[in-house]
Design an enzyme around this catalytic site. Structure first.
Site, PDB file in Angstrom:
ATOM      1  N   SER A   1       0.818  -1.216   0.000  1.00 40.20           N
ATOM      2  CA  SER A   1       0.000   0.000   0.000  1.00 40.20           C
ATOM      3  C   SER A   1       0.849   1.263   0.000  1.00 40.20           C
ATOM      4  CB  SER A   1      -0.951   0.009   1.207  1.00 40.20           C
ATOM      5  OG  SER A   1      -0.221  -0.044   2.424  1.00 40.20           O
ATOM      6  N   GLY A   2       2.016   1.209   0.638  1.00 38.41           N
ATOM      7  CA  GLY A   2       2.893   2.373   0.652  1.00 38.41           C
ATOM      8  C   GLY A   2       3.431   2.698  -0.729  1.00 38.41           C
TER       9      GLY A   2
ATOM     10  N   ASP B   1      11.048  -2.640  -7.801  1.00 35.85           N
ATOM     11  CA  ASP B   1      11.700  -3.489  -6.806  1.00 35.85           C
ATOM     12  C   ASP B   1      12.770  -2.626  -6.164  1.00 35.85           C
ATOM     13  OD1 ASP B   1      11.614  -6.230  -5.695  1.00 35.85           O
ATOM     14  OD2 ASP B   1      13.745  -6.161  -6.126  1.00 35.85           O
ATOM     15  N   SER B   2      12.727  -2.560  -4.865  1.00 37.83           N
ATOM     16  CA  SER B   2      13.610  -1.620  -4.179  1.00 37.83           C
ATOM     17  C   SER B   2      14.062  -2.188  -2.851  1.00 37.83           C
ATOM     18  CB  SER B   2      12.888  -0.278  -3.966  1.00 37.83           C
ATOM     19  OG  SER B   2      11.674  -0.485  -3.272  1.00 37.83           O
TER      20      SER B   2
ATOM     21  N   GLY C   1       8.262   1.204   5.523  1.00 38.68           N
ATOM     22  CA  GLY C   1       9.479   0.404   5.437  1.00 38.68           C
ATOM     23  C   GLY C   1      10.585   0.926   6.343  1.00 38.68           C
TER      24      GLY C   1
END
Length: 210
Positions: free
Chosen positions: A16-17, A74-75, A158
């Site tokens: 969601s972030g 992708d992080s 995160g």
């Protein structure tokens, strides 16, 4: 040759972030975004060995399932004193419950176990846009900074509360959405890793409204 994005696209995420950030970044371009989570698409197994490979896996899966262009991020955070960990496994360090407080505590604990004084780290974002016909575009962004402890701020998501970018006295967890991933379009500047990757994506694949 770069291909323009328009109409409806799928953001290949169940996070969601990330979804919130990507929708805010797409807002000036008149693109309708729907997420893989909202479409109840399964999460593909990420078998890549690089951020770009995992982003491509997610984007291809969503494009194939929907027949729409899809893009995926992708992080992760890479800590110098931990040999680049958690890196590709940043989400996995938070476990199935996505407990990033525990993940941040693990980073701090492992730094202490190594007696590390080097607190340098950087975030990486790889954005891949995939079309149903197999065409793909890749864009990457990085932001460098220092780890702080204890974590500061309740914004973002995160690992944001423990990362202070070099360009700011505040952590990502203390910065508003606009401060963190707002883009200075006139001068081509952005702060966050995801915004920097998106800035490159927008230059190639999007046209601002008006």
């Amino acid at each position: 040759m770069a291909r323009l994005l328009s109409g409806r696209v799928v953001i290949a995420t169940h996070n969601s972030g990330k979804l919130k950030e990507m929708r805010e970044l797409l807002a000036p371009f008149g693109v309708e975004a729907v997420s893989a989570g909202e479409l109840d698409l399964p999460e593909p197994v990420e078998t890549g060995t690089m951020f770009a490979e995992n982003a491509a896996i997610k984007a291809r899966s969503a494009a194939a399932a929907t027949g729409l262009p899809a893009f995926a991020d992708d992080s992760g955070i890479c800590v110098e004193a931990l040999d680049g960990a958690p890196g590709l496994f940043s989400a996995r360090w938070a476990g199935g419950s996505k407990d990033f407080s525990a993940a941040m505590a693990r980073i701090e604990r492992e730094l202490a176990q190594r007696g590390a004084t080097n607190r340098r780290a950087h975030f990486v974002s790889a954005l891949v846009v995939a079309w149903p016909d197999g065409h793909e575009e890749l864009f990457e962004g990085r932001v460098f900074g220092e780890l702080v402890w204890p974590p500061r701020g309740t914004l973002g998501f995160g690992y944001d509360p423990m990362f202070k970018p070099d360009e700011s006295p505040l952590t990502f967890g203390e910065l508003s959405s606009e401060e963190k991933h707002g883009i200075d379009w006139e001068n081509g500047r952005a702060l966050s890793h995801r915004a920097r990757a998106f800035l490159s994506l927008a230059a190639s694949c999007l046209r601002r409204e008006g």
